[in-house]
Each structure stands twice: as structure tokens, then as C-alpha cells.
Design a protein around this motif. Structure first.
Motif, PDB file in Angstrom:
ATOM      1  N   LEU A   1      29.623   5.395  63.928  1.00 62.50           N
ATOM      2  CA  LEU A   1      30.413   4.395  64.761  1.00 62.50           C
ATOM      3  C   LEU A   1      30.396   3.131  63.799  1.00 62.50           C
ATOM      4  CD1 LEU A   1      29.579   4.899  68.656  1.00 62.50           C
ATOM      5  CD2 LEU A   1      31.541   5.615  67.046  1.00 62.50           C
ATOM      6  N   LYS A   2      29.415   2.498  63.368  1.00 60.81           N
ATOM      7  CA  LYS A   2      29.276   1.362  62.738  1.00 60.81           C
ATOM      8  C   LYS A   2      30.057   1.408  61.478  1.00 60.81           C
ATOM      9  CE  LYS A   2      25.713  -1.690  60.566  1.00 60.81           C
ATOM     10  NZ  LYS A   2      26.191  -1.844  59.241  1.00 60.81           N
ATOM     11  N   ASP A   3      30.106   2.554  60.714  1.00 57.70           N
ATOM     12  CA  ASP A   3      30.891   2.828  59.183  1.00 57.70           C
ATOM     13  C   ASP A   3      32.391   2.669  59.658  1.00 57.70           C
ATOM     14  OD1 ASP A   3      28.477   2.881  58.016  1.00 57.70           O
ATOM     15  OD2 ASP A   3      28.549   5.133  57.917  1.00 57.70           O
ATOM     16  N   LEU A   4      32.701   3.377  60.911  1.00 53.51           N
ATOM     17  CA  LEU A   4      34.153   3.346  61.201  1.00 53.51           C
ATOM     18  C   LEU A   4      34.560   2.082  61.670  1.00 53.51           C
ATOM     19  CD1 LEU A   4      34.204   6.682  63.225  1.00 53.51           C
ATOM     20  CD2 LEU A   4      35.222   6.151  60.927  1.00 53.51           C
ATOM     21  N   LYS A   5      33.707   1.226  62.238  1.00 51.12           N
ATOM     22  CA  LYS A   5      34.125   0.052  62.791  1.00 51.12           C
ATOM     23  C   LYS A   5      34.094  -1.037  61.606  1.00 51.12           C
ATOM     24  CE  LYS A   5      31.016  -3.109  63.702  1.00 51.12           C
ATOM     25  NZ  LYS A   5      30.388  -4.300  63.317  1.00 51.12           N
TER      26      LYS A   5
ATOM     27  N   LEU B   1      31.805   2.312  72.874  1.00 47.79           N
ATOM     28  CA  LEU B   1      31.324   3.455  72.429  1.00 47.79           C
ATOM     29  C   LEU B   1      29.875   3.445  72.369  1.00 47.79           C
ATOM     30  CD1 LEU B   1      33.969   4.690  69.802  1.00 47.79           C
ATOM     31  CD2 LEU B   1      33.275   5.734  71.949  1.00 47.79           C
ATOM     32  N   GLU B   2      29.316   2.164  71.873  1.00 51.20           N
ATOM     33  CA  GLU B   2      27.962   1.996  71.773  1.00 51.20           C
ATOM     34  C   GLU B   2      27.249   2.092  73.047  1.00 51.20           C
ATOM     35  OE1 GLU B   2      25.426   1.477  69.051  1.00 51.20           O
ATOM     36  OE2 GLU B   2      26.951   2.444  68.135  1.00 51.20           O
ATOM     37  N   GLN B   3      27.911   1.501  74.246  1.00 51.09           N
ATOM     38  CA  GLN B   3      27.406   1.548  75.393  1.00 51.09           C
ATOM     39  C   GLN B   3      27.215   2.959  76.074  1.00 51.09           C
ATOM     40  OE1 GLN B   3      26.335  -0.992  77.543  1.00 51.09           O
ATOM     41  NE2 GLN B   3      26.041   0.531  79.059  1.00 51.09           N
TER      42      GLN B   3
END
Length: 353
Positions: free
Chosen positions: A197-201, A214-216
Motif C-alpha cells: 500500500l505504501k508503494d502504491l501511495k 486501508l491502513e486502518q
């Protein structure tokens, strides 16, 4: 988890047949020694044994309530996983797009990222259900012969295929190798999810606010995993379980010693009206002791098998069925080919696992 409406008496008798036979033979032996051999000194007064029986009933009731509480809490936790998983799938489908992307991806590339995040979530469920099925030293379900018979007849997926083989279906080679090196494989998979998710952000495929949402969801999954692990790794207090077992057996061994003389007393009271009662009535203590002993012992066993709701008994939380149901939902909502989606695990003897 049983799907038929009730246990039949036949099921219960078969499950406890060895103990039932022991109780009947033991009561028969005590009755024979008292009545036929004249060993009247083995008689015990009924009042203290009745008091012990009352105490034992309270202990067994407490154990059953505690066991049911553990089962119900586990079912709520895995029910929460169903809801959170559906929300995860919905958000993944809606929040990955080129709307804010620095370098837009093709539709196929975005679809691949979505599939990786969904499949990795299924891998998390798979790793968690395998972890919940691992045996602990305090788990006693399969120490009993009839329970082992049930386990051999039941379909428990985690004993049919290994975690290593199951994860190969959802993780790439590098991720699979990374996860299999970790002690807590389910937690390692959630870390991979967060990194993805971090890479996509950073590529703006996921908007910053969507990333936080999503992290939540990952945090909620960690919370649910921890709650499930708490039940698995913290047993029903052994002092209660051990004393309950010992007290029940102490009561059951003393029961015929008091009941035989009670039945003889009844026979003496009715012998004027029923002459044969003086000779044969005392033998009715045998089936009566067998029935009472069976009830107490069966209730104790029900509480014992309910202490650990992930062992694989008929009354456990059906974590395998729940996980496979989530997988089918998520993959169907990705519009995958129906033939490629695995079917639900089979039920055997009306039981979901």
C-alpha cells in the motif's frame, strides 16, 4: 460447527460408550459385593455424597459456561473477520485508480495490483487458520479415543494440505519464501500488505486519504488476529479444568457406594406389597447409577472439548469454512472465472470445519 439441528441420543452414547460401559460394570460390581457377597461395610451415607454431587454440579456448570464463553467470543472474532474482509475487498476495488497517478498504469496493471492485495489477504486467512489448528500442550481433545476416532473421520483441511502448499496458491515465490521464514506468518503477510500500500501511495495510485483508510483496515485485521491468538494461546485455567475432572470422577466412584444401600432401604419399605422387591429391587441401582454417572461425565466432557474452540471438534468455530467462504466472496466480486474459484470445504457428518 454442527449444522444439524441437534445431537441424537445415539450420537452421545457412541461418543461416551467406553465410560458408560465402565459405569454400568462398576455399579454392577458394587451391587454384587454388597448384595450377593454381604460386603455391607462398603456402604457410605448418602448425605455427604449428595453434598459432593451438588458441589460437582456447580463446578461442571461453571466449566461449561466458561467453555461456551470462549467459543462464542471466538465466533464473534471470526465473524468480524468476515465483515472486515468484505470491506477490504470493496475498498481495494474502489480506491486503486489512475486519478492522481504521476505515471498512470494500464488497466491490466491496476487489476494485477488489486488481485495481489486480495490474494495476499486470502493468504493471511489461510496462515491464520493453520496457526489456530496447531496443537498446544494443554489441548486435550485428541487424548480421548473416541475424539481421535472423530478426527480421523472428519475433514479438517489443515491436516489434509500443508500451509506451505496452501500459500503457494496466493503468494509469489519471493513473498512465499519471506513469509515461511517467519514465526508469525499471518503477521508477516499483513506487513507485506502495508508495504504494498505504501508503494502504491507513493505512486499516487492510492490517494493519501485512501491509504489511511486501508491502513486502518489492516490495523483492524491485526486486532482480530490478536484476539484469536489470545484464545488459542491462553488456555482455560488448568487448576479449574484439572480439579473439575478429579472431583467428577471422585463423585462417580463414590456414587454406587451410597445408592445401593438406598435402593435396599426402598426395597424393605415396599416388600409387604411387593414380595419380590426385597430380592431384586436393589439391582435397579445398577442402571440408575449408570444413568446418573453418564449425565455427569458427559457434561464434563462437553465442557472439556469446548475449552479450545480451534482444535477441530464438532462444536468448534468452523474457521476453515469461514475462511473459504471469504475467499469465494472476494474472488467472485473480482469477476474471476467460476471454475477457477475453489469450492467450499465439504461437510462430513453434518459438520463444518
Amino acid at each position: 460447527m454442527l449444522t444439524k439441528t441437534r445431537y441424537s441420543l445415539k450420537d452421545m452414547v457412541l461418543w461416551t460408550r467406553a465410560e458408560t460401559l465402565f459405569f454400568v460394570l462398576y455399579a454392577l460390581l458394587i451391587t454384587f459385593l454388597y448384595e450377593a457377597m454381604g460386603f455391607v461395610f462398603i456402604d457410605m451415607p448418602w448425605t455427604p455424597i449428595a453434598l459432593v454431587g451438588t458441589a460437582v454440579a456447580f463446578i461442571v456448570g461453571f466449566q461449561n459456561n466458561a467453555a461456551y464463553g470462549r467459543i462464542w467470543e471466538a465466533r464473534k472474532i471470526w465473524g468480524g473477520m468476515v465483515n472486515t474482509s468484505r470491506s477490504w475487498g470493496m475498498m481495494i476495488q474502489a480506491m486503486l485508480s489512475n486519478e492522481y497517478a504521476k505515471e498512470p498504469l494500464s488497466d491490466d496493471e491496476i487489476k494485477e495490483h488489486k488481485q495481489q492485495l486480495i490474494y495476499r489477504h486470502i493468504a493471511w486467512l489461510t496462515a491464520l487458520r493453520h496457526a489456530m489448528r496447531q496443537g498446544k500442550k494443554w489441548e486435550v481433545f485428541e487424548k480421548h479415543r473416541t475424539n481421535r476416532e472423530w478426527s480421523r473421520m472428519a475433514y479438517i483441511p489443515e491436516r489434509v494440505t500443508s500451509l506451505n502448499d496452501d500459500l503457494l496458491m496466493y503468494l509469489g515465490p519471493e513473498e512465499h519464501q519471506y513469509v515461511m521464514q517467519k514465526d508469525n506468518k499471518a503477521a508477516a503477510i499483513l506487513y507485506l500488505q502495508s508495504s504494498h500500500l505504501k508503494d502504491l501511495k507513493e505512486k499516487k495510485i492510492i490517494w493519501e486519504f485512501s491509504f489511511l483508510e486501508l491502513e486502518q483496515k489492516l490495523s483492524e485485521l491485526f486486532d482480530l488476529q490478536g484476539k484469536s491468538e489470545r484464545i488459542k494461546n491462553f488456555p482455560y485455567p488448568r487448576q479449574y479444568a484439572t480439579l473439575s475432572h478429579q472431583f467428577v470422577w471422585l463423585f462417580l466412584l463414590m456414587l454406587p457406594l451410597a445408592l445401593v444401600s438406598e435402593f435396599e432401604t426402598i426395597a424393605q419399605k415396599v416388600q409387604s406389597s411387593f414380595p419380590l422387591a426385597d430380592t431384586y429391587f436393589v439391582w435397579l441401582a445398577v442402571p440408575f447409577c449408570g444413568a446418573v454417572s453418564w449425565i455427569f461425565h458427559t457434561m464434563m466432557r462437553i465442557g472439556t472439548v469446548g475449552e479450545n474452540p480451534f482444535e477441530g471438534s464438532a462444536n468448534d468455530v468452523p474457521i476453515s469454512t469461514i475462511a473459504r467462504g471469504i475467499e469465494r466472496d472476494l474472488r467472485q466480486l473480482m469477476d474471476e472465472d467460476v471454475e477457477a474459484i475453489p469450492s467450499q470445504f465439504p461437510e462430513k457428518f453434518h459438520v463444518q470445519m
